[in-house]
Design a protein around this motif. Structure first.
Motif, PDB file in Angstrom:
ATOM      1  N   ALA A   1       1.071  -1.524  -0.116  1.00 53.07           N
ATOM      2  CA  ALA A   1       0.313   0.068  -0.146  1.00 53.07           C
ATOM      3  C   ALA A   1       0.694   1.692  -0.277  1.00 53.07           C
ATOM      4  CB  ALA A   1      -1.144  -0.225   1.015  1.00 53.07           C
ATOM      5  N   LYS A   2       2.163   1.440  -0.159  1.00 53.84           N
ATOM      6  CA  LYS A   2       2.477   2.309   0.336  1.00 53.84           C
ATOM      7  C   LYS A   2       2.898   2.591  -1.342  1.00 53.84           C
ATOM      8  CE  LYS A   2       5.146   1.616   4.606  1.00 53.84           C
ATOM      9  NZ  LYS A   2       5.797   0.655   5.596  1.00 53.84           N
ATOM     10  N   ARG A   3       3.085   1.544  -1.871  1.00 48.56           N
ATOM     11  CA  ARG A   3       3.468   2.279  -3.265  1.00 48.56           C
ATOM     12  C   ARG A   3       1.921   3.454  -4.026  1.00 48.56           C
ATOM     13  NH1 ARG A   3       6.384   2.677  -6.500  1.00 48.56           N
ATOM     14  NH2 ARG A   3       6.848   1.403  -8.120  1.00 48.56           N
ATOM     15  N   SER A   4       1.059   3.221  -3.454  1.00 50.50           N
ATOM     16  CA  SER A   4      -0.510   3.805  -3.332  1.00 50.50           C
ATOM     17  C   SER A   4      -0.088   5.003  -2.997  1.00 50.50           C
ATOM     18  CB  SER A   4      -1.588   3.279  -2.886  1.00 50.50           C
ATOM     19  OG  SER A   4      -2.681   3.795  -3.321  1.00 50.50           O
ATOM     20  N   LYS A   5      -0.104   6.633  -4.195  1.00 50.95           N
ATOM     21  CA  LYS A   5       0.040   7.214  -3.797  1.00 50.95           C
ATOM     22  C   LYS A   5      -1.563   8.200  -4.330  1.00 50.95           C
ATOM     23  CE  LYS A   5       4.521   7.764  -1.745  1.00 50.95           C
ATOM     24  NZ  LYS A   5       5.135   6.200  -2.032  1.00 50.95           N
ATOM     25  N   PRO A   6      -2.758   8.264  -4.228  1.00 52.99           N
ATOM     26  CA  PRO A   6      -3.708   9.109  -4.551  1.00 52.99           C
ATOM     27  C   PRO A   6      -3.702  10.431  -4.370  1.00 52.99           C
ATOM     28  CG  PRO A   6      -4.037   7.695  -2.528  1.00 52.99           C
ATOM     29  CD  PRO A   6      -3.465   7.543  -2.894  1.00 52.99           C
ATOM     30  N   LEU A   7      -4.360  11.270  -5.046  1.00 53.80           N
ATOM     31  CA  LEU A   7      -4.461  12.674  -5.559  1.00 53.80           C
ATOM     32  C   LEU A   7      -5.637  12.710  -5.931  1.00 53.80           C
ATOM     33  CD1 LEU A   7      -2.134  13.698  -7.902  1.00 53.80           C
ATOM     34  CD2 LEU A   7      -1.757  13.980  -5.427  1.00 53.80           C
ATOM     35  N   ASP A   8      -6.650  14.164  -5.427  1.00 52.98           N
ATOM     36  CA  ASP A   8      -8.105  14.012  -4.946  1.00 52.98           C
ATOM     37  C   ASP A   8      -8.739  14.281  -7.004  1.00 52.98           C
ATOM     38  OD1 ASP A   8     -10.306  14.429  -4.188  1.00 52.98           O
ATOM     39  OD2 ASP A   8      -9.735  16.751  -3.177  1.00 52.98           O
ATOM     40  N   ASN A   9      -7.796  13.818  -7.612  1.00 58.05           N
ATOM     41  CA  ASN A   9      -9.272  13.406  -8.644  1.00 58.05           C
ATOM     42  C   ASN A   9      -9.837  12.373  -9.271  1.00 58.05           C
ATOM     43  OD1 ASN A   9      -6.487  11.273  -8.946  1.00 58.05           O
ATOM     44  ND2 ASN A   9      -6.082  12.242 -10.558  1.00 58.05           N
ATOM     45  N   ALA A  10     -10.369  11.270  -8.418  1.00 55.78           N
ATOM     46  CA  ALA A  10     -11.375  10.061  -8.202  1.00 55.78           C
ATOM     47  C   ALA A  10     -12.455  10.148  -7.335  1.00 55.78           C
ATOM     48  CB  ALA A  10     -10.829   9.238  -8.815  1.00 55.78           C
ATOM     49  N   ASP A  11     -13.071   9.340  -8.080  1.00 54.30           N
ATOM     50  CA  ASP A  11     -14.320   9.216  -6.928  1.00 54.30           C
ATOM     51  C   ASP A  11     -13.488   9.049  -5.552  1.00 54.30           C
ATOM     52  OD1 ASP A  11     -16.837   9.281  -6.133  1.00 54.30           O
ATOM     53  OD2 ASP A  11     -17.403   7.083  -7.263  1.00 54.30           O
ATOM     54  N   LEU A  12     -13.990   9.060  -4.574  1.00 53.83           N
ATOM     55  CA  LEU A  12     -13.980   8.974  -2.841  1.00 53.83           C
ATOM     56  C   LEU A  12     -12.430   9.895  -2.487  1.00 53.83           C
ATOM     57  CD1 LEU A  12     -15.141   5.706  -2.552  1.00 53.83           C
ATOM     58  CD2 LEU A  12     -16.744   6.957  -2.265  1.00 53.83           C
ATOM     59  N   THR A  13     -12.398   9.701  -0.972  1.00 51.41           N
ATOM     60  CA  THR A  13     -12.061  11.346  -0.700  1.00 51.41           C
ATOM     61  C   THR A  13     -10.001  10.095  -0.616  1.00 51.41           C
ATOM     62  OG1 THR A  13     -11.778   9.711   1.558  1.00 51.41           O
ATOM     63  CG2 THR A  13     -13.853  11.332   0.825  1.00 51.41           C
ATOM     64  N   ILE A  14      -9.696  11.073  -0.474  1.00 49.19           N
ATOM     65  CA  ILE A  14      -8.031  10.643  -0.314  1.00 49.19           C
ATOM     66  C   ILE A  14      -7.680   9.694   0.578  1.00 49.19           C
ATOM     67  CG2 ILE A  14      -5.280  10.471  -0.987  1.00 49.19           C
ATOM     68  CD1 ILE A  14      -5.958  13.792  -2.183  1.00 49.19           C
ATOM     69  N   ASN A  15      -8.260  10.198   1.446  1.00 46.20           N
ATOM     70  CA  ASN A  15      -7.807   9.245   2.757  1.00 46.20           C
ATOM     71  C   ASN A  15      -8.338   7.697   2.846  1.00 46.20           C
ATOM     72  OD1 ASN A  15      -6.860  10.931   4.105  1.00 46.20           O
ATOM     73  ND2 ASN A  15      -8.319  11.872   5.091  1.00 46.20           N
ATOM     74  N   TYR A  16     -10.058   7.638   2.196  1.00 44.88           N
ATOM     75  CA  TYR A  16     -10.198   7.029   2.209  1.00 44.88           C
ATOM     76  C   TYR A  16     -10.242   5.672   1.573  1.00 44.88           C
ATOM     77  CZ  TYR A  16     -13.523   2.543   1.803  1.00 44.88           C
ATOM     78  OH  TYR A  16     -14.369   1.682   1.243  1.00 44.88           O
ATOM     79  N   ARG A  17      -8.792   6.374   0.364  1.00 42.27           N
ATOM     80  CA  ARG A  17      -8.535   5.845  -0.829  1.00 42.27           C
ATOM     81  C   ARG A  17      -6.428   4.974  -0.241  1.00 42.27           C
ATOM     82  NH1 ARG A  17      -8.816   9.790  -4.682  1.00 42.27           N
ATOM     83  NH2 ARG A  17      -7.125   8.208  -6.284  1.00 42.27           N
ATOM     84  N   LYS A  18      -6.364   5.339   0.547  1.00 43.92           N
ATOM     85  CA  LYS A  18      -4.602   5.651   1.496  1.00 43.92           C
ATOM     86  C   LYS A  18      -5.333   4.073   2.344  1.00 43.92           C
ATOM     87  CE  LYS A  18      -1.958   9.104   1.169  1.00 43.92           C
ATOM     88  NZ  LYS A  18      -2.015  10.894   1.298  1.00 43.92           N
ATOM     89  N   GLN A  19      -6.125   4.540   3.067  1.00 49.56           N
ATOM     90  CA  GLN A  19      -6.465   3.670   4.084  1.00 49.56           C
ATOM     91  C   GLN A  19      -7.137   2.369   3.570  1.00 49.56           C
ATOM     92  OE1 GLN A  19      -9.304   5.282   6.819  1.00 49.56           O
ATOM     93  NE2 GLN A  19      -8.010   7.242   6.954  1.00 49.56           N
ATOM     94  N   VAL A  20      -8.020   2.536   1.993  1.00 48.73           N
ATOM     95  CA  VAL A  20      -8.133   0.384   1.913  1.00 48.73           C
ATOM     96  C   VAL A  20      -7.278   0.042   1.468  1.00 48.73           C
ATOM     97  CG1 VAL A  20      -9.784   1.357  -0.675  1.00 48.73           C
ATOM     98  CG2 VAL A  20     -11.220   0.487   1.576  1.00 48.73           C
ATOM     99  N   THR A  21      -6.719   0.896   1.160  1.00 53.35           N
ATOM    100  CA  THR A  21      -5.643  -0.211  -0.295  1.00 53.35           C
ATOM    101  C   THR A  21      -4.262  -1.179   0.388  1.00 53.35           C
ATOM    102  OG1 THR A  21      -4.609   2.596  -1.526  1.00 53.35           O
ATOM    103  CG2 THR A  21      -3.336   0.187  -1.796  1.00 53.35           C
ATOM    104  N   PRO A  22      -3.942  -1.190   2.190  1.00 52.50           N
ATOM    105  CA  PRO A  22      -3.989  -2.731   2.104  1.00 52.50           C
ATOM    106  C   PRO A  22      -4.683  -3.663   2.724  1.00 52.50           C
ATOM    107  CG  PRO A  22      -4.086  -0.743   3.543  1.00 52.50           C
ATOM    108  CD  PRO A  22      -4.422   0.311   2.363  1.00 52.50           C
ATOM    109  N   VAL A  23      -5.816  -3.214   2.458  1.00 51.93           N
ATOM    110  CA  VAL A  23      -7.651  -3.452   3.199  1.00 51.93           C
ATOM    111  C   VAL A  23      -7.394  -4.684   2.335  1.00 51.93           C
ATOM    112  CG1 VAL A  23      -9.725  -4.526   3.762  1.00 51.93           C
ATOM    113  CG2 VAL A  23      -7.901  -1.994   4.701  1.00 51.93           C
TER     114      VAL A  23
END
Ligand SMILES: Cc1cc2nc3c(=O)[nH]c(=O)nc-3n(C[C@H](O)[C@H](O)[C@H](O)COP(=O)(O)OP(=O)(O)OC[C@H]3O[C@@H](n4cnc5c(N)ncnc54)[C@H](O)[C@@H]3O)c2cc1C
Ligand code: SF4
Length: 328
Positions: free
Chosen positions: A294-316
């Protein structure tokens, strides 16, 4: 109602004819396969090619041949529906069948092709809008403007690689055949992409993607998990593609983890995957690898749902994907 801009349509029936037309028409021409990405983009004036070269009447692009032992060659014009239901793909390249079957809706999968999916335009909340909408905010550098509206200080575009099959084909170690009047070349799928939202493919303008070459299945198992808002249809806002091969003693012999929809290209979590090799899958190892990937994932605010959620859900999602291999 959004209307298509005017264009001239050429309908070659052979691959060499299509390559010739593409070379002759030059910069003004684009290829179209199913049209499920390109036509909506043309309606929004993201592309206004005066000439379209249709690939649908070319039989050479529609084959699926080979065997799991020797590898399978999928024509770029094979539809996503065909791929999702094909017995050999379902059994030996399961993640590809899952990814193909998760693209958009049944109607679009019936015409959308694997080649068109791999070469899907990158996406961004500020770009995938009508011409009117984009005009109202002054456009952005991907089309008609000169700044990035997501990261205004940035000199590059961060639009997202959103094709479901792309991370899967990278994890499977697939290759593509590219053909032009200059000749042909075979390129690993991972080298088809570059980290640039505006110019995301290394394919030359005059090249036609003709085949996707799946390597021998050779004991590999694969899983694809997709995060999207609506389960019925939506682009991925996270895709996790994992391919593992086990040794006789059930330790992991080889591992690949690729994340989709987190950057302008599919992102390989190579170091995280390496932690699996030589180990037996267990909950502690899976947790550690999920966090590392998940450390390889660095989403920006340019897709659906919030960045924080997308970051938290990657390891899940990586954890869930890896856990599926414990049931094999
Ligand atoms: C409502 C909606 C929902 C969608 N949801 C998803 C989704 O969940 N996941 C997803 O991945 N996609 C999604 N899509 C996008 C699209 O439907 C798929 O990606 C589809 O696979 C595109 O294939 P196509 O054959 O229609 O491509 P086209 O639209 O024909 O082409 C796409 C691009 O690829 C190029 N191209 C096509 N074939 C070739 C070739 N053989 N050689 C060289 N260049 C080529 C075209 O020039 C164009 O730039 C969605 C689209 C819509 C409208
Ligand atoms: S990332 Fe920036 S430049 Fe790229 S499409 Fe989005 S707003 Fe435009």
């Amino acid at each position: 109602m959004l209307r298509l801009p005017p264009f001239r349509y050429l309908g070659p029936r052979r691959l060499d004819e299509a390559a010739e037309m593409l070379a002759q028409e030059g910069e003004q021409a684009m290829l179209v396969a199913g049209g499920t990405d390109l036509y909506p983009n043309m309606k929004r004036r993201q592309f206004t090619p005066p000439v379209l070269i249709g690939l649908r009447a070319i039989p050479a692009l529609k084959g699926l041949s080979g065997s799991p032992e020797q590898g399978i060659c999928v024509g770029a014009g094979v539809t996503l529906s065909t791929l999702a239901k094909h017995p050999l793909i379902l059994q030996h390249y399961a993640a590809l069948a899952t990814a193909a079957g998760s693209v958009s809706t049944p109607q679009l999968r019936n015409v959308g092709t694997l080649g068109g999916n791999l070469l899907l335009d990158t996406r961004c909340n500020y770009y995938n809008q009508t011409g009117f909408w984009r005009h109202s905010i002054g456009y952005c550098m991907k089309k008609d403007g000169d700044v990035c509206l997501v990261a205004p200080g940035s000199s590059r575009c961060w639009a997202i690689s959103s094709a479901d099959t792309a991370p899967v084909l990278v994890s499977l170690g697939a290759q593509v055949r590219l053909v032009s009047i200059r000749g042909e070349r075979i390129v690993p799928v991972r080298e088809l992409f570059r980290d640039d939202g505006m110019d995301p493919y290394t394919k030359a303008r005059d090249e036609i993607l003709t085949e996707i070459l799946l390597p021998p299945a050779d004991g590999w198992h694969s899983v694809y998990l997709k995060l999207r808002r609506r389960g019925s249809f939506d682009f991925p806002i996270l895709g996790v593609a994992v391919a593992l091969r086990f040794a006789d003693d059930r330790t992991v012999a080889d591992a690949r983890i690729t994340l989709g929809a987190v950057a302008s290209h599919p992102v390989e979590a190579t170091e995280a995957a390496a932690q699996l090799v030589g180990q037996s899958l267990n909950p502690e190892l899976i947790d550690a690898v999920a966090v590392a990937a998940a450390k390889r994932s660095k989403p920006l605010d340019n897709a659906d749902l919030t960045i924080n959620y997308r970051k938290q859900v990657t390891p899940v999602f990586v954890r869930r994907a890896l856990s599926q291999f414990t049931k094999l």
